[in-house]
Motif scaffolding. Structure first.
Motif, PDB file in Angstrom:
ATOM      1  N   LYS A  33     -27.232 -27.802 -67.580  1.00  4.91           N
ATOM      2  CA  LYS A  33     -27.680 -27.549 -68.950  1.00  4.91           C
ATOM      3  C   LYS A  33     -29.182 -27.335 -68.927  1.00  4.91           C
ATOM      4  CE  LYS A  33     -27.373 -29.217 -73.703  1.00  4.91           C
ATOM      5  NZ  LYS A  33     -28.736 -28.736 -74.055  1.00  4.91           N
ATOM      6  N   GLN A  34     -29.624 -26.268 -69.529  1.00  2.70           N
ATOM      7  CA  GLN A  34     -31.058 -25.973 -69.509  1.00  2.70           C
ATOM      8  C   GLN A  34     -31.832 -26.996 -70.317  1.00  2.70           C
ATOM      9  OE1 GLN A  34     -32.369 -21.845 -69.714  1.00  2.70           O
ATOM     10  NE2 GLN A  34     -33.973 -22.416 -71.163  1.00  2.70           N
ATOM     11  N   ALA A  35     -32.917 -27.516 -69.702  1.00  7.50           N
ATOM     12  CA  ALA A  35     -33.804 -28.450 -70.388  1.00  7.50           C
ATOM     13  C   ALA A  35     -35.014 -27.713 -70.952  1.00  7.50           C
ATOM     14  CB  ALA A  35     -34.250 -29.554 -69.427  1.00  7.50           C
ATOM     15  N   SER A  36     -35.553 -26.779 -70.174  1.00 11.87           N
ATOM     16  CA  SER A  36     -36.624 -25.881 -70.601  1.00 11.87           C
ATOM     17  C   SER A  36     -36.597 -24.694 -69.644  1.00 11.87           C
ATOM     18  CB  SER A  36     -37.987 -26.593 -70.591  1.00 11.87           C
ATOM     19  OG  SER A  36     -38.300 -27.055 -69.298  1.00 11.87           O
ATOM     20  N   ALA A  37     -37.489 -23.754 -69.830  1.00 17.07           N
ATOM     21  CA  ALA A  37     -37.444 -22.526 -69.033  1.00 17.07           C
ATOM     22  C   ALA A  37     -37.479 -22.830 -67.536  1.00 17.07           C
ATOM     23  CB  ALA A  37     -38.618 -21.622 -69.405  1.00 17.07           C
ATOM     24  N   LEU A  43     -25.215 -31.659 -64.500  1.00 15.51           N
ATOM     25  CA  LEU A  43     -24.130 -32.443 -65.072  1.00 15.51           C
ATOM     26  C   LEU A  43     -23.120 -32.796 -63.971  1.00 15.51           C
ATOM     27  CD1 LEU A  43     -23.738 -30.533 -68.460  1.00 15.51           C
ATOM     28  CD2 LEU A  43     -25.364 -32.322 -67.795  1.00 15.51           C
ATOM     29  N   PRO A  44     -22.175 -33.703 -64.241  1.00 13.33           N
ATOM     30  CA  PRO A  44     -21.351 -34.263 -63.159  1.00 13.33           C
ATOM     31  C   PRO A  44     -20.714 -33.249 -62.216  1.00 13.33           C
ATOM     32  CG  PRO A  44     -20.989 -35.506 -65.161  1.00 13.33           C
ATOM     33  CD  PRO A  44     -21.887 -34.368 -65.534  1.00 13.33           C
ATOM     34  N   LEU A  45     -20.136 -32.167 -62.735  1.00 10.32           N
ATOM     35  CA  LEU A  45     -19.453 -31.199 -61.886  1.00 10.32           C
ATOM     36  C   LEU A  45     -20.430 -30.511 -60.930  1.00 10.32           C
ATOM     37  CD1 LEU A  45     -16.435 -30.259 -61.756  1.00 10.32           C
ATOM     38  CD2 LEU A  45     -17.176 -28.215 -62.991  1.00 10.32           C
ATOM     39  N   GLY A  46     -21.549 -30.028 -61.473  1.00 14.05           N
ATOM     40  CA  GLY A  46     -22.548 -29.363 -60.634  1.00 14.05           C
ATOM     41  C   GLY A  46     -23.215 -30.307 -59.665  1.00 14.05           C
ATOM     42  N   PHE A  47     -23.505 -31.523 -60.147  1.00 13.62           N
ATOM     43  CA  PHE A  47     -24.173 -32.507 -59.296  1.00 13.62           C
ATOM     44  C   PHE A  47     -23.301 -32.895 -58.109  1.00 13.62           C
ATOM     45  CE2 PHE A  47     -25.751 -36.910 -58.447  1.00 13.62           C
ATOM     46  CZ  PHE A  47     -27.047 -36.566 -58.102  1.00 13.62           C
ATOM     47  N   PHE A 147     -32.111 -16.081 -63.778  1.00 16.33           N
ATOM     48  CA  PHE A 147     -30.899 -16.230 -62.987  1.00 16.33           C
ATOM     49  C   PHE A 147     -30.509 -17.693 -62.782  1.00 16.33           C
ATOM     50  CE2 PHE A 147     -32.468 -12.115 -60.799  1.00 16.33           C
ATOM     51  CZ  PHE A 147     -32.041 -11.352 -61.886  1.00 16.33           C
ATOM     52  N   GLY A 148     -30.812 -18.522 -63.772  1.00 13.67           N
ATOM     53  CA  GLY A 148     -30.421 -19.934 -63.675  1.00 13.67           C
ATOM     54  C   GLY A 148     -31.113 -20.647 -62.536  1.00 13.67           C
ATOM     55  N   ILE A 149     -30.320 -21.367 -61.739  1.00 11.40           N
ATOM     56  CA  ILE A 149     -30.914 -22.162 -60.652  1.00 11.40           C
ATOM     57  C   ILE A 149     -31.306 -21.291 -59.451  1.00 11.40           C
ATOM     58  CG2 ILE A 149     -29.852 -24.341 -61.323  1.00 11.40           C
ATOM     59  CD1 ILE A 149     -28.365 -22.468 -58.426  1.00 11.40           C
ATOM     60  N   MET A 150     -30.974 -20.005 -59.501  1.00 12.96           N
ATOM     61  CA  MET A 150     -31.321 -19.117 -58.393  1.00 12.96           C
ATOM     62  C   MET A 150     -32.811 -18.799 -58.359  1.00 12.96           C
ATOM     63  SD  MET A 150     -28.535 -18.608 -56.718  1.00 12.96           S
ATOM     64  CE  MET A 150     -28.804 -17.149 -55.751  1.00 12.96           C
TER      65      MET A 150
END
Length: 444
Positions: A33-37, A43-47, A147-150
């Motif tokens: 979930k984005q916190a800021s730019a 979250l649990p699944l990604g972590f 691109f998110g976490i990329m």
């Protein structure tokens, strides 16, 4: 784990702000979930996926004799001024001042910090080589995070550092990490090709990027297709074996765009073997000699009373970035199916009972199956919601457990509807299903 008790906030549609499939899936399935730019909560699944990747990275680092430490995220500016990089690094470095008016920074990398640790502790060549790594959050203030976490600003990274008495010994360490990276990515079910690359702000004159092919990649690559036929399975942690392994890869032209030479590329024997495409960088290794040890005074005593500055290299893997890279490599965008490699899957198998409000027998059966799976160290998620069957399948296809058991009208007697996610259904007894998954897990 019951889906109803899980914190997996699945969205019905892809978020409009997400442009590539890894960003779309991670937001849609509630992995982040984005916190800021450019900054995200995991979250649990990604972590869970990220921590499994971290475990594999750690295991492969330990196998080559690297020792794990943990360095701080906040560093003093003084050591960066010693190396000369404090002013040179640019605006990607987040600079802060503490209450005592001391200049500090949020570490974008750790060459200076680890060199300071080394110089204060190691004085003799007899203590070399030293290979150290840590897995820690980094921050680089990207001008346009995307691109998110990329391509985020905050990311989770494994960075390792080698200290050796000579160039020859340093190349031995470099080759150990080269092999470690090939093995790491193979365990993640990724085909990562080592490519000659520019050293960038890290510096030095020897560098390889490990690239996986992806249309969404930001790196343009030029390579000989025959490099994809190579493997490192028989390589031993010995100088000759490691050197032979690296030469085997380097005999084929493979570079990122910064190193591209048209004349060299066109020397590839057949035009059919010339590949120009895009890729995602998942690892980067550097050798830079005494670039940091010399200005920072990291020297050791040699035989005969002489001193010399140690020879260093650094080796990075983007642990959080790998979550996105695996999605880019594995996600079936057309059919909306994600099949995680078993080595990092959030769950090994999904149990999908067809639940009737007046008949809980399918859910009871799923719970009993899960008890047997737990005994065999197999991690399952049970969709115990009362949604229609097609919605359940769609949800579980997005979550991406590699295997599924469907518990419905066709689940008669001892036979269960079992399939690889996105594959064909087989009717098998639970004992056979456990055998298949256990065998696969043991091969990782």
């Amino acid at each position: 784990m019951l889906l109803s008790n899980s914190f997996i906030p699945i969205l019905k549609n892809n978020p409009s702000e997400a442009k590539i499939k890894s960003h779309q899936l991670m937001l849609r399935v509630g992995m982040i979930k984005q916190a800021s730019a450019g900054i995200y909560s995991w979250l649990p699944l990604g972590f869970k996926v990220m921590k499994k990747i971290e475990d594999i990275v750690r295991q492969e680092q330990n196998k080559i004799g690297a020792q794990e430490i943990l360095m701080p995220t906040i560093q003093s500016s003084e050591i960066w001024k010693e190396s000369g990089r404090y002013d040179d690094y640019g605006e990607e470095m987040l600079r802060i001042t503490d209450r005592q008016n001391r200049e500090m920074l949020y570490g974008p990398t750790n060459e200076e910090q680890v060199t300071e640790i080394f110089r204060s502790s190691i004085k003799s060549y007899k203590s070399l080589p030293q290979l150290m790594y840590h897995i820690q959050w980094k921050f680089r203030d990207e001008i346009r995070p995307r691109f998110g976490i990329m391509r985020g600003r905050e990311f989770y990274m494994k960075d390792a550092y080698s200290f050796d008495v000579s160039d020859e010994e340093a190349f031995y360490s470099y080759n150990k990490f080269f092999l470690s990276y090939l093995r790491t990515f193979k365990r993640l079910s990724l085909t990562a090709i080592p490519m000659a690359a520019d050293t960038g702000p890290i510096g030095g004159n020897l560098s390889h990027e490990f690239i996986i092919l992806a249309d969404t990649g930001e790196s343009k690559i030029f390579t000989d297709k025959r490099i994809f036929d190579l493997d490192s399975d028989d390589t031993q942690l010995e100088k000759a074996s490691l050197e032979s392994m690296r030469k085997k890869y380097e005999q084929f032209y493979a570079v990122t765009d910064e190193k591209f030479n048209k004349e060299e590329f066109e020397k590839i024997v057949s035009k059919e073997n010339q590949l120009v495409t895009k890729g995602i960088e998942v690892g980067h290794i550097f050798y830079f000699g005494d670039k940091y040890s010399k200005p920072m005074g990291a020297s050791v005593d040699l035989p005969g009373g002489k001193k010399d500055f140690v020879k260093m290299g650094s080796y990075g893997i983007g642990v959080s970035r790998l979550v996105g890279a695996i999605i880019e490599a594995k996600y079936d965008d057309k059919n909306e199916i994600m099949k995680w490699p078993l080595s990092v899957a959030p769950y090994d198998i999904a149990l999908i009972p067809m639940i009737n409000k007046n008949d809980t027998s399918a859910l009871d059966k799923a719970n009993n199956i899960n008890l047997e799976l737990i005994k065999n160290n197999i991690d399952a998620i049970i969709d115990d919601t009362d949604e229609n069957f097609s919605s359940k399948i769609k949800k579980m296809n997005l979550i991406g457990a590699p295997y599924q058991i469907i518990i419905g009208k066709k689940s008669e007697g001892d036979l269960l509807e079992f399939k690889e996610t996105g594959g064909e259904t087989q009717n098998l007894p639970l004992s056979k299903i456990i055998e298949i998954i256990t065998k696969q897990k043991n091969s990782i």
